[in-house]
Scaffold this motif. Structure first.
Motif, PDB file in Angstrom:
ATOM      1  N   THR A  43       0.828  -1.210   0.000  1.00 52.03           N
ATOM      2  CA  THR A  43       0.000   0.000   0.000  1.00 52.03           C
ATOM      3  C   THR A  43       0.864   1.262   0.000  1.00 52.03           C
ATOM      4  O   THR A  43       0.568   2.233  -0.701  1.00 52.03           O
ATOM      5  N   PHE A  44       1.923   1.223   0.781  1.00 54.42           N
ATOM      6  CA  PHE A  44       2.836   2.361   0.912  1.00 54.42           C
ATOM      7  C   PHE A  44       4.221   1.889   0.457  1.00 54.42           C
ATOM      8  O   PHE A  44       5.087   1.568   1.267  1.00 54.42           O
ATOM      9  N   ALA A  45       4.430   1.831  -0.844  1.00 60.35           N
ATOM     10  CA  ALA A  45       5.563   1.091  -1.394  1.00 60.35           C
ATOM     11  C   ALA A  45       6.823   1.919  -1.625  1.00 60.35           C
ATOM     12  O   ALA A  45       7.919   1.380  -1.622  1.00 60.35           O
ATOM     13  N   ASP A  46       6.701   3.204  -1.841  1.00 56.46           N
ATOM     14  CA  ASP A  46       7.840   4.004  -2.292  1.00 56.46           C
ATOM     15  C   ASP A  46       8.805   4.283  -1.136  1.00 56.46           C
ATOM     16  O   ASP A  46       8.458   5.018  -0.192  1.00 56.46           O
ATOM     17  N   PRO A  47      10.024   3.740  -1.196  1.00 61.05           N
ATOM     18  CA  PRO A  47      10.974   3.927  -0.080  1.00 61.05           C
ATOM     19  C   PRO A  47      11.450   5.363   0.081  1.00 61.05           C
ATOM     20  O   PRO A  47      12.050   5.700   1.104  1.00 61.05           O
ATOM     21  N   LYS A  48      11.201   6.212  -0.887  1.00 60.73           N
ATOM     22  CA  LYS A  48      11.575   7.624  -0.734  1.00 60.73           C
ATOM     23  C   LYS A  48      10.708   8.306   0.323  1.00 60.73           C
ATOM     24  O   LYS A  48      11.127   9.309   0.922  1.00 60.73           O
ATOM     25  N   PHE A  49       9.516   7.769   0.536  1.00 61.17           N
ATOM     26  CA  PHE A  49       8.575   8.417   1.448  1.00 61.17           C
ATOM     27  C   PHE A  49       8.187   7.565   2.653  1.00 61.17           C
ATOM     28  O   PHE A  49       7.758   8.108   3.664  1.00 61.17           O
ATOM     29  N   PHE A  50       8.318   6.238   2.528  1.00 60.62           N
ATOM     30  CA  PHE A  50       7.794   5.333   3.553  1.00 60.62           C
ATOM     31  C   PHE A  50       8.896   4.425   4.085  1.00 60.62           C
ATOM     32  O   PHE A  50       9.662   3.845   3.308  1.00 60.62           O
ATOM     33  N   HIS A  51       8.981   4.319   5.406  1.00 62.12           N
ATOM     34  CA  HIS A  51       9.984   3.484   6.074  1.00 62.12           C
ATOM     35  C   HIS A  51       9.254   2.394   6.855  1.00 62.12           C
ATOM     36  O   HIS A  51       8.518   2.685   7.798  1.00 62.12           O
ATOM     37  N   HIS A  52       9.446   1.135   6.445  1.00 64.34           N
ATOM     38  CA  HIS A  52       8.763   0.009   7.071  1.00 64.34           C
ATOM     39  C   HIS A  52       9.712  -0.749   8.000  1.00 64.34           C
ATOM     40  O   HIS A  52      10.833  -1.087   7.621  1.00 64.34           O
ATOM     41  N   HIS A  53       9.220  -1.038   9.206  1.00 64.38           N
ATOM     42  CA  HIS A  53       9.979  -1.812  10.182  1.00 64.38           C
ATOM     43  C   HIS A  53       9.326  -3.178  10.365  1.00 64.38           C
ATOM     44  O   HIS A  53       8.125  -3.352  10.128  1.00 64.38           O
ATOM     45  N   SER A  54      10.105  -4.145  10.805  1.00 62.53           N
ATOM     46  CA  SER A  54       9.542  -5.428  11.216  1.00 62.53           C
ATOM     47  C   SER A  54       8.821  -5.253  12.550  1.00 62.53           C
ATOM     48  O   SER A  54       9.106  -4.317  13.311  1.00 62.53           O
ATOM     49  N   HIS A  55       7.891  -6.153  12.847  1.00 59.90           N
ATOM     50  CA  HIS A  55       7.226  -6.094  14.149  1.00 59.90           C
ATOM     51  C   HIS A  55       8.222  -6.411  15.261  1.00 59.90           C
ATOM     52  O   HIS A  55       9.270  -7.021  15.033  1.00 59.90           O
ATOM     53  N   LEU A  56       7.918  -5.990  16.464  1.00 61.98           N
ATOM     54  CA  LEU A  56       8.800  -6.157  17.613  1.00 61.98           C
ATOM     55  C   LEU A  56       8.944  -7.634  17.975  1.00 61.98           C
ATOM     56  O   LEU A  56       8.140  -8.479  17.553  1.00 61.98           O
ATOM     57  N   PRO A  57       9.981  -7.984  18.768  1.00 62.44           N
ATOM     58  CA  PRO A  57      10.154  -9.384  19.188  1.00 62.44           C
ATOM     59  C   PRO A  57       8.868  -9.949  19.785  1.00 62.44           C
ATOM     60  O   PRO A  57       8.170  -9.275  20.549  1.00 62.44           O
ATOM     61  N   GLU A  58       8.581 -11.195  19.438  1.00 59.78           N
ATOM     62  CA  GLU A  58       7.319 -11.825  19.851  1.00 59.78           C
ATOM     63  C   GLU A  58       7.445 -12.380  21.268  1.00 59.78           C
ATOM     64  O   GLU A  58       7.492 -13.588  21.496  1.00 59.78           O
ATOM     65  N   HIS A  59       7.493 -11.461  22.216  1.00 61.07           N
ATOM     66  CA  HIS A  59       7.614 -11.801  23.623  1.00 61.07           C
ATOM     67  C   HIS A  59       6.694 -10.890  24.414  1.00 61.07           C
ATOM     68  O   HIS A  59       6.475  -9.731  24.041  1.00 61.07           O
ATOM     69  N   ALA A  60       6.169 -11.398  25.518  1.00 63.72           N
ATOM     70  CA  ALA A  60       5.201 -10.638  26.311  1.00 63.72           C
ATOM     71  C   ALA A  60       5.749  -9.301  26.777  1.00 63.72           C
ATOM     72  O   ALA A  60       4.989  -8.335  26.970  1.00 63.72           O
TER      73      ALA A  60
END
Length: 444
Positions: free
Chosen positions: A152-169
Motif C-alpha cells: 500500500t505504501f511502497a515508495d521507499p523515498k517516502f515510507f519506512h517500514h519496520h519489522s514487528h517487535l520481538p514476539e515476547h510478552a
C-alpha cells in the motif's frame, strides 16, 4: 503544501465470525457462538468508509488476511490436504481452528503504529506492524500485515517500514489502538502519545488484576526509537489498570484524539494532570482536554456503546466531527452526553452516526476499523492509488463482496473446505483489484 490525515479502513474478510476469542473484550466474549453475516459486515464497513470519503476525507482501504490460515495449522502439526487439515483441527483442536479463522485483521487500528514525516528525523512516514502477542488469533497477523502495508505504501523515498517487535510478552504491542498523535496542524511536528497498560520488566509496577494489559511500556518505547522520534515528540502515559479490568482492553476504548483535542473518560489514565501538563508543554498549540465525567457516562456505558472508539475527524471546513456507532445513539446516557458535547464550545461541532453492528458485536467500533496516516499531497501521490476509495472502487468492491461473501456463518462452518476455497478466490481477485502483488501465501 496541503497536509491532512488519511484513514485506511480494514476490509472485513470472508470468515467474519463470532468465536469469542478475545478475553478482556466484553463484546467479543458476550457474543461468542452467535451467527455472523460476513456480507453485511463488509458492506457496513464500506459504507462507513465511503461516507467519510464523501465528506472530503482521504480514505483508503487495507486488504484482509487469508483465513482459514492453513499455513499456521500446518506449523502446529496438522497435515494432509487442506481439507484434511481443517477437518483434523476441527476434531482435535477446535479452539485453534477458530483462532486460525478469525477475521480480526479488519480492525486496522491494531495493524501498526504510524509516525508521520513531520515527526521523524529522516522525514519519512514510519510503519511498525503490531506483534499482537497477547492473543493467539491476532499474533498470526503481523507478517502479512507488513506485506499489505508495503504493498500500500511502497515508495521507499517516502515510507519506512519496520519489522514487528520481538514476539515476547515484554514487548506486547497493539499498534495505533494505544497511540494518539496530537498536533496544531497535521503538517506540523506533533506530540505522539503512547499509552501502555503495564511496565513488563518492572515487577512492582501497577497492572490490572483480572484482564491482561496488552500494551507494554517497553513496546511503546521501542516503537518510538524505531520511528526516530525525539524525546520532545513523545509522552508515555499509563492506562488506569482498574478500567482495563472493566473491559477497556485498549486505550481507544476509553480515549480518542485528533489534532489539539483529546477526548477521554475521567477514569482513563494514571497521573492525568502531570502527563497532560507534559503534553501541553511539548505541543505548539492550545490543547483541548475534553473530560467525560463518570457521573454522566459510566465505564459500563462507555464500553457498551464504544463512545471513545469513535473517530474524531477534522472536516474540510476546519470543524471537528465525531464518527460514532449507532450504539451510542441507542444508549440514553451516551446520546444525552453527545447532544451536550456539541454545545460546549469545543472544536467538536457535530456527531455523525453509522451502523457497524457486525463489528461492534465482536468488540470493534468505527475507530477500530481505521489506521490513521497523516501525510501531504506528495506522499499521497506515492501511495498505491488502487487502495484509495472513490466511487468506482466502492462500486467494484461491493460487487466483489456480493460475489464472494456468505450472508450467514457459524463457528461450526469454519471447517468447511469450501469456505477456504471461497476466501482464497476472493482474495486472489482482490489483489488484482487493488494491485497488491503476492501478499498472500497461497499465491504462486
Amino acid at each position: 503544501m496541503k497536509h491532512f490525515e488519511a484513514n485506511f479502513d480494514g476490509l472485513v474478510g470472508p470468515t467474519h465470525n463470532y468465536a469469542g476469542l478475545s478475553f478482556g473484550n466484553v463484546a467479543s466474549f458476550s457474543n461468542a457462538e452467535s451467527v455472523s453475516n460476513p456480507k453485511a459486515a463488509a458492506k457496513q464497513g464500506l459504507r462507513k468508509a465511503k461516507a467519510l470519503a464523501d465528506l472530503g476525507m482521504t480514505q483508503g482501504l487495507l486488504a484482509p488476511q487469508e483465513r482459514p490460515d492453513v499455513h499456521t495449522l500446518r506449523r502446529i502439526g496438522f497435515s494432509g490436504t487442506d481439507a484434511e487439515v481443517l477437518q483434523k483441527a476441527a476434531q482435535d483442536a477446535p479452539a485453534l481452528l477458530q483462532a486460525c479463522c478469525s477475521a480480526s485483521s479488519m480492525w486496522t487500528a491494531n495493524a501498526a503504529t504510524v509516525s508521520p514525516s513531520a515527526d521523524t528525523r529522516d522525514g519519512k512516514i514510519h510503519f511498525t506492524p503490531a506483534n499482537l502477542v497477547d492473543k493467539l488469533h491476532r499474533s498470526i497477523e503481523p507478517s502479512t500485515t507488513g506485506r499489505i502495508l508495503q504493498a500500500t505504501f511502497a515508495d521507499p523515498k517516502f515510507f519506512h517500514h519496520h519489522s514487528h517487535l520481538p514476539e515476547h510478552a515484554s514487548f506486547g504491542d497493539e499498534g495505533a489502538a494505544n497511540h494518539t498523535r496530537l498536533c496544531a496542524e497535521y503538517g506540523h511536528a506533533g506530540v505522539e502519545l503512547f499509552v501502555y497498560g503495564q511496565e513488563a520488566t518492572n515487577p512492582s509496577a501497577l497492572k490490572p488484576k483480572n484482564f491482561p494489559a496488552r500494551q507494554t511500556k517497553e513496546a511503546s518505547s521501542a516503537v518510538a526509537r524505531l520511528h526516530q522520534l525525539d524525546d520532545e515528540s513523545c509522552v508515555f502515559m499509563q492506562q488506569n489498570p482498574d478500567v482495563i479490568d472493566q473491559g477497556v482492553f485498549h486505550n481507544d476504548v476509553i480515549a480518542v484524539g485528533n489534532q489539539n483535542v483529546l477526548f477521554y473518560h475521567e477514569q482513563a489514565f494514571l497521573e492525568t494532570d502531570t502527563k497532560f501538563a507534559e503534553i501541553q508543554a511539548k505541543i505548539n498549540a492550545e490543547m483541548h482536554f475534553i473530560e467525560v465525567p463518570t457521573h454522566k457516562v459510566s465505564i459500563q456505558d462507555a464500553v457498551a456503546s464504544y463512545l471513545f472508539n469513535t473517530q474524531v475527524i477534522t472536516l474540510p471546513n476546519g470543524e471537528m466531527a465525531i464518527i460514532a456507532p449507532t450504539n451510542c445513539q441507542e444508549n440514553q446516557a451516551v446520546s444525552r452526553y453527545l447532544e451536550e458535547l456539541v454545545t460546549l464550545g469545543t472544536p467538536i461541532k457535530q456527531v455523525k452516526y453509522f451502523d457497524v453492528k457486525q463489528s461492534m458485536q465482536n468488540g470493534g467500533g468505527p475507530a477500530c476499523l481505521r489506521l490513521r496516516v497523516a501525510m501531504n499531497e506528495i506522499e499521497k501521490a506515492a501511495v498505491n492509488q488502487n487502495t484509495l476509495l472513490d466511487d468506482a472502487l466502492f462500486t467494484r468492491l461491493n460487487q466483489w463482496v456480493d460475489k464472494h461473501y456468505r450472508d450467514r456463518l457459524t463457528a461450526k462452518e469454519l471447517a468447511d473446505p469450501q469456505l477456504l476455497i471461497e476466501s482464497r478466490t476472493a482474495l486472489d481477485e482482490l489483489t488484482q483489484i487493488m494491485h497488491l502483488g503476492s501478499v498472500y501465501q497461497f499465491q504462486r
